[in-house]
Design a protein around this motif. Structure first.
Motif, short mmCIF file in Angstrom:
data_model
loop_
_atom_site.label_atom_id
_atom_site.label_comp_id
_atom_site.label_asym_id
_atom_site.label_seq_id
_atom_site.Cartn_x
_atom_site.Cartn_y
_atom_site.Cartn_z
N TYR A 27 0.77 -1.05 -0.02
CA TYR A 27 -0.13 -0.02 0.06
C TYR A 27 0.86 1.28 0.10
CZ TYR A 27 -4.08 -3.11 1.02
OH TYR A 27 -5.00 -4.05 0.95
N ALA A 28 2.14 1.24 0.09
CA ALA A 28 3.03 2.32 -0.07
C ALA A 28 2.93 3.04 -1.52
CB ALA A 28 4.42 1.86 0.19
N PRO A 29 3.24 4.43 -1.36
CA PRO A 29 3.92 5.01 -0.43
C PRO A 29 2.99 5.49 0.73
CG PRO A 29 3.80 6.43 -2.32
CD PRO A 29 3.16 4.98 -2.67
N TYR A 30 3.72 5.94 1.79
CA TYR A 30 2.71 6.67 2.88
C TYR A 30 3.31 8.12 3.16
CZ TYR A 30 1.64 1.85 3.94
OH TYR A 30 1.15 0.67 3.63
N ASP A 31 2.40 9.00 3.38
CA ASP A 31 3.07 10.40 4.03
C ASP A 31 3.60 10.48 5.22
OD1 ASP A 31 1.69 11.64 1.65
OD2 ASP A 31 -0.11 11.35 2.50
N ARG A 32 3.21 9.66 6.06
CA ARG A 32 3.72 9.53 7.61
C ARG A 32 3.79 7.90 7.74
NH1 ARG A 32 4.53 14.00 5.96
NH2 ARG A 32 4.15 15.80 7.11
N ILE A 33 5.07 7.79 8.50
CA ILE A 33 5.09 6.19 9.13
C ILE A 33 5.44 6.41 10.70
CG2 ILE A 33 6.26 4.22 9.19
CD1 ILE A 33 6.90 4.39 6.16
N LEU A 34 4.50 5.99 11.56
CA LEU A 34 5.05 5.94 12.82
C LEU A 34 5.21 4.50 13.30
CD1 LEU A 34 4.86 7.53 15.70
CD2 LEU A 34 2.46 6.88 16.01
N VAL A 35 6.31 4.30 14.41
CA VAL A 35 6.87 3.09 14.54
C VAL A 35 6.87 3.24 15.97
CG1 VAL A 35 8.43 1.45 14.51
CG2 VAL A 35 7.91 2.79 12.52
N SER A 36 6.17 2.17 16.75
CA SER A 36 6.07 2.07 18.20
C SER A 36 6.86 0.84 18.99
CB SER A 36 4.59 2.00 18.72
OG SER A 36 3.97 3.42 18.23
N ALA A 37 8.03 0.54 18.24
CA ALA A 37 8.67 -0.38 18.92
C ALA A 37 10.29 -0.11 18.22
CB ALA A 37 8.25 -1.80 18.11
N GLU A 38 11.22 -0.90 19.09
CA GLU A 38 12.44 0.01 18.96
C GLU A 38 13.45 -1.13 18.08
OE1 GLU A 38 16.36 0.36 21.98
OE2 GLU A 38 14.46 1.39 22.55
N PRO A 39 13.84 -0.71 16.95
CA PRO A 39 14.88 -1.59 16.29
C PRO A 39 16.37 -1.17 16.61
CG PRO A 39 14.36 0.27 14.70
CD PRO A 39 13.38 0.26 16.07
N SER A 40 17.29 -2.16 16.32
CA SER A 40 18.60 -1.81 16.68
C SER A 40 19.38 -0.86 15.52
CB SER A 40 19.58 -2.83 16.86
OG SER A 40 19.43 -3.69 15.52
N THR A 41 18.80 -0.91 14.23
CA THR A 41 19.23 -0.02 13.24
C THR A 41 18.01 0.59 12.38
OG1 THR A 41 19.23 -1.92 11.58
CG2 THR A 41 21.27 -1.43 12.73
N LEU A 42 18.07 1.63 11.84
CA LEU A 42 16.89 2.26 10.96
C LEU A 42 16.45 1.04 9.82
CD1 LEU A 42 15.13 4.48 10.32
CD2 LEU A 42 17.01 5.50 8.72
N PRO A 43 15.34 0.76 9.77
CA PRO A 43 15.06 -0.41 8.64
C PRO A 43 14.70 0.28 7.48
CG PRO A 43 13.35 -0.36 10.49
CD PRO A 43 14.37 0.96 10.53
N SER A 44 15.37 -0.27 6.59
CA SER A 44 15.53 0.45 5.12
C SER A 44 14.03 0.00 4.60
CB SER A 44 16.53 0.00 4.10
OG SER A 44 16.44 -1.56 4.22
N GLN A 45 13.46 -1.26 4.90
CA GLN A 45 12.25 -1.30 4.34
C GLN A 45 11.23 -0.29 4.75
OE1 GLN A 45 11.25 -5.56 6.36
NE2 GLN A 45 11.63 -6.54 4.43
N LEU A 46 11.08 0.31 5.80
CA LEU A 46 10.24 1.26 6.12
C LEU A 46 10.47 2.77 5.39
CD1 LEU A 46 9.63 0.60 10.04
CD2 LEU A 46 8.18 -0.24 7.88
N VAL A 47 11.80 2.74 5.34
CA VAL A 47 12.39 3.91 4.62
C VAL A 47 11.86 3.85 3.05
CG1 VAL A 47 14.16 5.59 3.62
CG2 VAL A 47 14.34 4.48 6.19
N ASP A 48 12.00 2.90 2.78
CA ASP A 48 11.54 2.52 1.33
C ASP A 48 10.15 2.76 1.07
OD1 ASP A 48 14.27 2.11 0.56
OD2 ASP A 48 13.72 -0.20 0.47
N GLN A 49 9.02 2.79 2.06
CA GLN A 49 7.74 2.91 2.13
C GLN A 49 7.33 4.53 2.15
OE1 GLN A 49 5.50 -0.36 4.13
NE2 GLN A 49 7.40 -1.12 4.26
N LEU A 50 8.28 5.21 2.42
CA LEU A 50 8.16 6.71 2.79
C LEU A 50 8.02 7.27 1.40
CD1 LEU A 50 7.72 8.45 5.28
CD2 LEU A 50 10.05 8.94 5.16
N GLY A 51 7.03 8.15 1.32
CA GLY A 51 6.62 8.70 0.04
C GLY A 51 7.27 10.01 -0.13
N GLU A 52 7.30 10.99 -1.20
CA GLU A 52 8.07 12.19 -1.39
C GLU A 52 7.41 13.27 -0.36
OE1 GLU A 52 9.73 15.48 -2.37
OE2 GLU A 52 10.29 13.54 -3.06
N GLY A 53 8.29 13.93 0.29
CA GLY A 53 8.08 14.79 1.49
C GLY A 53 7.42 14.01 2.73
#
Length: 185
Positions: A121-147
């Motif tokens: 369903y990507a891209p998203y205008d905003r993504i909120l994550v309420s759990a802690e990864p040890s590194t920034l997940p590229s899978q989520l960054v890739d789902q982020l839309g322009e702006g």
């Protein structure tokens, strides 16, 4: 922000035995080793996210459905919110809580094991994550839309990721504790 919290108080998203503690400004257990986040932390995350009416938002680790309901209030009926949760019992609990808010433009779905977010369903205008990864997940960054803006607690540091064209920028906004971000049960 205050209107969203007033419209959907935390008490309606807690298990019955935790409702007496709804005013407590700390995380509360909701089952399956997960928590309903501290209200002050949720407020800080939503402020960083800068959600506006009409946006498409992904809520990773939707748990009790509280943040999904708050986000739905902020985007309004012109927007869309997809909450994603790994624990089937919490999907049912959160979806029931969310349904009671009367915001059909928001839903909670079961996470696909091994997949972060809901990439179909990507891209998203905003993504909120309420759990802690040890590194920034590229899978989520890739789902982020322009702006777009992504708010995520990486290694205990609240991180804001923004996308402008091909540029991805990170900024850091204080220390927080969250349950670990997992991709399988």
């Amino acid at each position: 922000m205050g209107r969203a919290f007033a419209a959907f108080p935390r008490i309606g998203f807690l298990p019955g035995d935790e409702r007496r503690r709804a005013a407590y400004d700390g995380p509360l257990p909701i089952g399956e080793g997960q928590t309903n986040s501290q209200p002050r932390t949720v407020d800080a995350m939503l402020r960083l996210l800068e959600v506006a009416p009409g946006m498409r938002v992904l809520d990773v680790g939707s748990g009790s459905g509280w943040t999904t309901a708050l986000l739905a209030h902020l985007v309004g009926p012109q927007g869309e919110v997809i909450g994603v949760e790994l624990e089937p019992s919490l999907v049912a609990f959160g979806a029931a809580n969310l349904s009671a808010t009367g915001q059909p433009w928001a839903r909670i779905v079961l996470a696909v094991p091994g997949v972060l977010g809901v990439p179909e369903y990507a891209p998203y205008d905003r993504i909120l994550v309420s759990a802690e990864p040890s590194t920034l997940p590229s899978q989520l960054v890739d789902q982020l839309g322009e702006g777009g803006r992504l708010v995520i607690p990486v290694r205990g540091t609240m991180t804001l990721v923004t996308r402008n064209g091909t540029a991805i920028r990170e900024s850091h906004h204080g220390s927080y504790r969250f349950v670990p971000l997992r991709t399988s049960r």
